[in-house]
Write an enzyme that holds these catalytic residues in place. Structure first.
Site, PDB file in Angstrom:
ATOM      1  N   GLU B 186      66.450  38.653  62.234  1.00 11.08           N
ATOM      2  CA  GLU B 186      66.584  40.011  62.771  1.00 11.08           C
ATOM      3  C   GLU B 186      67.029  39.982  64.236  1.00 11.08           C
ATOM      4  O   GLU B 186      67.080  41.001  64.901  1.00 11.08           O
ATOM      5  CB  GLU B 186      65.258  40.763  62.628  1.00 11.08           C
ATOM      6  CG  GLU B 186      65.044  41.355  61.235  1.00 11.08           C
ATOM      7  CD  GLU B 186      65.071  40.321  60.119  1.00 11.08           C
ATOM      8  OE1 GLU B 186      64.293  39.352  60.200  1.00 11.08           O
ATOM      9  OE2 GLU B 186      65.877  40.452  59.193  1.00 11.08           O
ATOM     10  N   ASN B 270      68.582  36.501  55.093  1.00 13.72           N
ATOM     11  CA  ASN B 270      69.584  37.561  55.166  1.00 13.72           C
ATOM     12  C   ASN B 270      70.613  37.292  56.256  1.00 13.72           C
ATOM     13  O   ASN B 270      70.311  36.697  57.280  1.00 13.72           O
ATOM     14  CB  ASN B 270      68.913  38.910  55.434  1.00 13.72           C
ATOM     15  CG  ASN B 270      68.066  38.900  56.703  1.00 13.72           C
ATOM     16  OD1 ASN B 270      67.046  38.250  56.769  1.00 13.72           O
ATOM     17  ND2 ASN B 270      68.519  39.607  57.714  1.00 13.72           N
ATOM     18  N   ASP B 312      68.678  43.551  52.884  1.00 14.88           N
ATOM     19  CA  ASP B 312      67.736  42.595  53.472  1.00 14.88           C
ATOM     20  C   ASP B 312      66.948  41.856  52.400  1.00 14.88           C
ATOM     21  O   ASP B 312      65.742  41.671  52.521  1.00 14.88           O
ATOM     22  CB  ASP B 312      66.770  43.262  54.476  1.00 14.88           C
ATOM     23  CG  ASP B 312      65.862  42.226  55.149  1.00 14.88           C
ATOM     24  OD1 ASP B 312      66.345  41.100  55.379  1.00 14.88           O
ATOM     25  OD2 ASP B 312      64.694  42.524  55.411  1.00 14.88           O
ATOM     26  N   ARG B 339      63.633  37.604  46.680  1.00 15.11           N
ATOM     27  CA  ARG B 339      63.321  38.948  47.174  1.00 15.11           C
ATOM     28  C   ARG B 339      64.106  39.985  46.377  1.00 15.11           C
ATOM     29  O   ARG B 339      63.650  41.105  46.167  1.00 15.11           O
ATOM     30  CB  ARG B 339      63.695  39.045  48.666  1.00 15.11           C
ATOM     31  CG  ARG B 339      62.756  38.315  49.603  1.00 15.11           C
ATOM     32  CD  ARG B 339      61.876  39.259  50.405  1.00 15.11           C
ATOM     33  NE  ARG B 339      62.531  39.949  51.474  1.00 15.11           N
ATOM     34  CZ  ARG B 339      62.485  39.581  52.756  1.00 15.11           C
ATOM     35  NH1 ARG B 339      61.845  38.488  53.112  1.00 15.11           N
ATOM     36  NH2 ARG B 339      63.055  40.309  53.679  1.00 15.11           N
ATOM     37  N   TRP B 487      50.097  39.766  48.408  1.00 16.94           N
ATOM     38  CA  TRP B 487      50.746  39.048  49.508  1.00 16.94           C
ATOM     39  C   TRP B 487      50.085  37.695  49.741  1.00 16.94           C
ATOM     40  O   TRP B 487      50.123  37.133  50.822  1.00 16.94           O
ATOM     41  CB  TRP B 487      50.714  39.895  50.780  1.00 16.94           C
ATOM     42  CG  TRP B 487      51.903  39.664  51.626  1.00 16.94           C
ATOM     43  CD1 TRP B 487      52.121  38.596  52.457  1.00 16.94           C
ATOM     44  CD2 TRP B 487      53.071  40.478  51.719  1.00 16.94           C
ATOM     45  NE1 TRP B 487      53.355  38.701  53.062  1.00 16.94           N
ATOM     46  CE2 TRP B 487      53.951  39.852  52.628  1.00 16.94           C
ATOM     47  CE3 TRP B 487      53.465  41.687  51.119  1.00 16.94           C
ATOM     48  CZ2 TRP B 487      55.195  40.378  52.961  1.00 16.94           C
ATOM     49  CZ3 TRP B 487      54.697  42.209  51.461  1.00 16.94           C
ATOM     50  CH2 TRP B 487      55.551  41.557  52.362  1.00 16.94           C
TER      51      TRP B 487
END
Lengths: 172, 594
Positions: B186, B270, B312, B339, B487
């Site tokens: 990011e 990503n 993403d 993902r 998670w």
């Protein structure tokens, strides 16, 4: 950053919140009393939101939501509500003024102790934030006063030409 | 020279055969995933489906840190190694003396690294090898500690946090090298995987996710993609101009290793930015499964799952290696839950794509992965235009895309039981709205360029599922709904019981064959750590770090909103902070005496 410099004179205009104001946040009474090119200001000239019939928000509140969600949400959570590692801005703006907010965003913040490690980066050089800082502030001011709800504002005023011009020159 | 009789050698067990694919974890848990195959499977069975309901807390330990606690402790002999998020403290606990602290390592790191860590200051754990503990600190210092004393033996800087590069991954040790990757997708960081000598910390090789062949260690002829050579300049020719230099493809996930082929497997994340319009092309090799020679870094094969990412769908999730029969033939498999919502099964020796199916029925951004080798879009996802943020364009809010950016599964690793032949997968059941827009790059500053809102799929209220998956067929065997995203990394054991944690803080034990809940206990905080097991003094223990945070912690204070609840409605789903609060601690479970 020229945007920040332009914002500084607002400091002089800052008047402390007076008693008897129906609704007040860190910048005082948020009621919009004037507007210029679709951007609203309160009685002290500080940027503010405007909600019209049916919950339609001003364009700056809307674009503030969009840019907040891209640049601030990662730490401060969806809709300004905070996360496990950064405070809720909905709460913070109840006491922080426009200048406080700008200063913190541009310069960052450090609160590192045995108990916690809260560090906010200095975003003064980040165009993705600073070119939209007024809009982000306006959106969060609306959230803080419970005038703007959670999620994407469903309706907003059209994009003002002045906004597009300022955006283009700032993002260059 | 006499030719070796291959078959005879194989029969004699002299050649490394598939049977030697990393032994399951036993008394020790000495590598982050239990073994280098990434299976998170233990041969211990003292705790089993028949008695797990009697499980009790044996002891607990506080890390003193409030941030999100990902990863898992290690156990080597009589010592347990427990790590924490920033400041990345490591404790060595003496299991023979009631967990007494043998040593504590607390690095002094510049707190300015904190805000360049996307999504909390997590760390996914330490690695062990050659009497040393390896830690990749937030500030990208890779440090080797004496496992007995905690003394720093060497330390090297792997990257530059002032550019947004940070260390969050668990290193992997194989033979005489330690392997690490980098976070910072990011922030426009260019991802890499690097190998360091465990003796002295000297870098042996570094392979980038994109760039010229000399950077990626790709060979235009020898490196294959779905069986074909990738050709020249594969790491730059799907980028506009110099965009590959800030191309992303971070490498903060789990790594695995196959001794038979000497290959290291991992995924790249990503492409930067999240605005697809700003980076035309396939953006190779972001979103890619990599197979590199462990000694040289040379790339054997690549497979890009999500060319030109628009959501993403970070491709860093773990690569679990398993040997299973498909269509009656024994195969060397690599299984990966991306993902993007597809569960991939590949031949790990060749990179051939065998199975690609949705592991959450809600997944809608692509109809399927094209499995026809003759098709021009072979191996690519067939994207539906209505969910394509590239197609819909900048400043347009594309709605009801499933999964959300955090994926049908994030970094929380799956487990594999060779006994049941099933994979146990912690999943997210969350969709999103996604609006990309123009973004400007400044080194060391967030480089995101999209706004998104997340919520459960229409008509559902659960935001997670814990599933059992058959990678041979690409089908869900059973699925346990969870209120929140799961998670926590899973643990499978030969006791036919599977463990995982929940965001509310429960450690749960379920039947490996049916998914039936056998035991649960609420730990002090939400669990985003991975469950592990070990044996000490003849007794089996199960341990997990709790301490909510990470990307999952984003929703802690707020909960998710329901965009379908109508104009102006609050419609908030139950917020996690009604169930749990911050605080890092280790909880260790065992059966009662007698």
């Amino acid at each position: 950053m020229n945007l920040l410099l332009r914002a500084v004179p607002a400091l002089a205009l800052l008047v402390c919140c007076t008693a008897g104001v129906a609704r007040a946040d860190g910048s005082g009474d948020p009621a919009a009393v004037s507007s210029e090119d679709g951007k609203y200001a309160d009685k002290d000239g500080t940027a503010t939101y405007k909600i019209s019939e049916g919950g339609k928000v001003d364009f700056y509140s809307y674009i503030g939501f969009v840019r907040y969600s891209a640049n601030c949400l990662q730490c401060h959570g969806p809709d300004g509500l905070g996360s496990t590692y950064a405070p809720s801005l909905v709460n913070s703006l109840k006491t922080l003024s426009y200048v406080d907010v700008l200063t913190t965003v541009a310069g960052g913040k450090k609160d590192v102790s045995e108990a916690q490690t809260l560090v906010m980066p200095a975003l003064g050089e980040n165009k993705n934030v600073m070119c939209y800082i007024d809009a982000i502030y306006i959106y969060l001011r609306g959230r803080s006063n419970d005038a703007i709800g959670r999620g994407r504002p469903q309706a907003h005023e059209p994009r003002p030409a002045a906004f597009s011009e300022a955006e283009d020159s700032c993002m260059k | 020279m006499k030719k070796w009789d291959f078959k005879a050698l194989l029969a004699a067990g002299i050649l490394v055969s598939s049977a030697s694919l990393a032994q399951p974890s036993g008394k020790d848990w000495s590598t982050p995933a239990g073994n280098v195959a990434g299976q998170r499977y233990s041969s211990l069975s003292q705790i089993n489906a028949g008695n797990v309901s009697k499980l009790q807390v044996a002891w607990t330990f506080s890390t003193g840190v409030l941030r999100g606690h990902e990863g898992q402790p290690l156990v080597v002999g009589d010592i347990m190694y427990v790590h924490s998020p920033f400041p990345n403290t490591v404790f060595a606990l003496d299991l023979s003396h009631e967990g007494k602290i043998l040593w504590k390592y607390e690095p002094k790191q510049d707190p300015n690294v904190i805000p360049v860590m996307c999504c909390d200051t997590v760390n996914r754990g330490v690695a062990y090898g050659d009497g040393k503990i390896f830690l990749h600190q937030a500030d990208t210092t890779l440090v080797a500690l004496d496992a007995k004393t905690g003394a720093v033996l060497w330390s090297v800087k792997t990257d530059d946090p002032s550019k947004g590069a940070t260390g969050t991954d668990a290193p992997l040790v194989v033979k005489d090298k330690v392997y690490v990757g980098v976070s910072g997708g990011e922030f426009g960081v260019r991802g890499w995987l690097a190998a360091y000598n465990i003796a002295d910390g000297k870098q042996v090789w570094r392979g980038y996710s994109m760039g010229p062949d000399s950077d990626t260690l790709i060979d235009p002829v020898k490196t294959t993609n779905l069986g074909k050579p990738v050709g020249p300049d594969a790491g730059t020719n799907t980028w506009q101009g110099d965009q590959w230099k800030i191309g992303g493809g971070a490498t903060w996930g789990w790594k695995s290793y196959d001794p038979a082929s000497n290959l290291i497997f991992y995924g790249s994340g990503n492409p930067s930015t999240w605005n697809p319009k700003q980076r035309p092309g396939d953006n190779r090799f972001s979103m890619t499964i990599w197979a590199r020679n462990a000694d040289t870094g040379a790339v054997k094969w690549v497979y890009q799952m999500t060319p030109h990412d628009q959501w993403d769908y970070d491709g860093v999730n773990e690569m679990v290696l398993a040997d299973q029969d498909i269509g009656g033939k024994p195969r060397h498999l690599l299984v990966h839950f991306d993902r993007n919502g597809f569960g991939y099964t590949l031949d790990r020796d060749t990179g051939a794509l065998l199975v690609a199916e949705k592991f959450d029925p809600a997944v809608n951004w692509a109809s399927k992965v094209d499995m026809d080798p003759k098709s021009p879009t072979y191996g690519r996802p067939l994207v539906l235009p209505q969910y394509s943020t590239e197609h819909n364009g900048e400043d347009v809010n594309s709605t009801n895309i499933c999964p959300a950016a955090l994926g049908s599964k994030d970094e929380q690793p799956a487990a594999f039981s060779p006994k049941t032949g099933l994979f146990y997968v912690p999943t997210n059941h969350v969709c999103m709205d996604y609006e990309p827009f123009r973004v400007s790059y400044t080194a060391g500053q967030p480089y995101v360029g999209a706004t998104l809102a997340m919520y459960p799929p229409k008509g559902d209220t659960n935001m997670g599922n814990f599933i059992a998956w058959d990678a041979r067929t690409g089908k869900i065997a059973w699925s346990d709904p969870e209120q929140f995203s799961v998670w926590s990394g899973a643990l499978a054991t030969s006791g036919d019981v599977v463990f995982y944690g929940t965001l509310e803080g429960y450690l749960k034990a379920v039947d490996a064959k049916t998914g039936k809940l056998l035991y649960k206990f609420k730990t002090p905080s939400g669990i985003i750590g991975n469950v592990m097991t070990y044996e000490h003094a003849g007794k089996q223990y199960v341990a997990v770090l709790s301490g909510v945070g990470g990307w999952a912690g984003i929703g802690l204070a707020a909960g998710l909103t329901d965009p379908h609840a109508g104009l102006g409605a609050v419609g908030g789903y139950a917020a996690l902070n009604q169930y749990t609060s911050l605080g890092g601690s280790l909880t260790v479970f065992a059966l009662p005496q007698n």
